[in-house]
Design a protein around this motif. Structure first.
Motif, short mmCIF file in Angstrom:
data_model
loop_
_atom_site.label_atom_id
_atom_site.label_comp_id
_atom_site.label_asym_id
_atom_site.label_seq_id
_atom_site.Cartn_x
_atom_site.Cartn_y
_atom_site.Cartn_z
N ASN A 119 0.47 -1.15 0.19
CA ASN A 119 -0.01 -0.02 0.29
C ASN A 119 1.13 1.06 0.23
OD1 ASN A 119 -2.46 -1.22 0.15
ND2 ASN A 119 -2.57 -1.55 2.16
N VAL A 120 1.97 1.26 0.60
CA VAL A 120 3.15 2.55 0.82
C VAL A 120 3.25 2.96 -0.63
CG1 VAL A 120 5.39 3.45 2.16
CG2 VAL A 120 3.34 2.17 3.14
N ALA A 121 3.47 1.19 -1.32
CA ALA A 121 4.48 1.26 -2.77
C ALA A 121 3.45 2.44 -3.45
CB ALA A 121 5.19 0.47 -3.01
N ARG A 122 2.45 1.62 -3.19
CA ARG A 122 1.36 2.27 -4.38
C ARG A 122 0.73 3.75 -4.10
NH1 ARG A 122 -0.95 -2.47 -3.72
NH2 ARG A 122 -2.18 -2.13 -2.19
N GLY A 123 0.55 4.17 -2.35
CA GLY A 123 0.74 5.05 -1.90
C GLY A 123 2.03 6.36 -2.69
N GLN A 124 2.53 5.60 -2.51
CA GLN A 124 4.18 6.87 -2.52
C GLN A 124 3.84 6.98 -4.50
OE1 GLN A 124 6.44 7.91 -1.08
NE2 GLN A 124 7.14 9.72 -2.54
#
Length: 352
Positions: free
Chosen positions: A84-89
């Motif tokens: 989720n963090v990777a997609r959010g970034q």
């Protein structure tokens, strides 16, 4: 004339010390001689101590299973948060790129004071159209900035969550290692005790174990038909789980194992219910809350989970006729056993 001197006599103090030391040595030898026969415990004493160590090992095994299950859950959760963090970034980067594009477009249009642009404009109507466009871009910029701020806060929260889970995972891994060492230590102590027995004593213990197994199996048979089916008959998913466990009779007990070729106690029950299409928790303590509790043995049905010992560290499947189908402990195999010989009290059953 030759002189005659009296031989020098040892001092009274030295005589006393020597006498005391000799007496102590004699006493120690006597104690050692008396203790020697009891240094080697009897076969029955060894069995009692080994059974106790196996019980303690099983208690530690269920805690080990719980730590392992928690570790696997945390690893899955951390993986999800990190994705989720990777997609959010990536989304944040796209928002920033969009804002940059709008800022560049506004700069190229000429970032001049609106009143001066109107004063210099040869076509006031054309300027007013452009001004409308600039106002629209400004509104888009405000919205983009808000989205960027929201995404940054969201990412910061998710990163903090991942950090906490990683910290919890590290502590869980430490706990898992400690429990594994505890189990292995108990089993090693039990094996050390067994190694003190003679070959004949070991053979006698093994025969005793086999007799107990054969006796339990005979009691579990349907006396009217002589078949290998217990007196009770399971139905529904409990019956399907019990049938699956029956197919694993003879499989060895291995701590932490969940099948299909070896099991510990809760590993067998969770595997059996999984074969019936029902997911239940991994540990015996958690399985105790997997359904409706049944406190009377007369109300038990084949396939119900049955729990033993005050801390619920042992679980099996009710087989009917007062019997349990379970994975008992290290050194044994999946088998039937009388509820009265489980080594601990029956606490309750659970109907999943």
């Amino acid at each position: 004339m030759a002189s005659h001197r009296r031989p020098k006599q040892p001092s009274r103090t030295r005589v006393t010390v020597l006498t005391t030391a000799a007496a102590a040595a004699v006493a120690l030898s006597a104690q050692a001689a008396n203790a020697a026969p009891s240094e080697k415990p009897s076969k029955d004493e060894v069995k009692a101590k080994v059974d106790k160590l196996y019980e303690e090992a099983e208690q530690a095994t269920e805690k080990y299973n719980g730590a392992k299950e928690k570790q696997e859950k945390l690893q899955r959760e951390i993986s999800t948060v990190q994705d989720n963090v990777a997609r959010g970034q990536e989304e944040l980067n796209d928002l920033r790129d969009g804002l940059g594009s709008m800022a560049s477009a506004q700069y190229r249009s000429g970032g001049i004071d609106p009143s001066l642009q109107l004063f210099l404009s040869a076509d006031p109507d054309d300027y007013l159209d452009k001004a409308s466009t600039l106002d629209q871009l400004s509104g888009q910029q405000v919205e983009a900035l808000k989205k960027i701020q929201d995404k940054q806060r969201d990412l910061a929260q998710q990163r903090a969550e991942a950090a906490e889970k990683l910290k919890d995972l590290s502590a869980t891994r430490t706990e898992l290692g400690n429990k594994k060492k505890e189990v292995q230590g108990k089993l090693a102590s039990a094996q050390k005790l067994l190694n003190t027995l003679t070959a004949a004593e070991k053979a006698a213990l093994e025969e005793q174990e086999q007799r107990a197994t054969r006796s339990s199996e005979r009691q579990a048979l349907n006396t009217s038909t002589g078949s290998s089916t217990p007196v009770g008959h399971g139905s529904g998913r409990a019956g399907a789980a019990f049938a699956a466990a029956q197919g694993r009779i003879g499989s060895p007990y291995v701590y932490g194992a969940t099948g299909p070729s070896s099991f510990d106690c809760s590993g067998l029950t969770s595997w059996a219910y999984a074969q019936a299409g029902v997911g239940i928790p991994r540990t015996s303590q958690a399985q105790a809350n997997a359904g409706q509790r049944i406190y009377s043995t007369s109300d038990l049905q084949v396939g119900d989970l049955v729990f033993f010992f005050g801390d619920l560290h042992h679980v099996g499947l009710y087989a009917g006729n007062g019997q349990v189908l379970h994975a008992p402990r290290t050194g044994t195999v999946v088998r039937y056993e009388s509820m009265g010989t489980m080594g601990g009290p029956f606490m309750f059953g659970v109907r999943v």
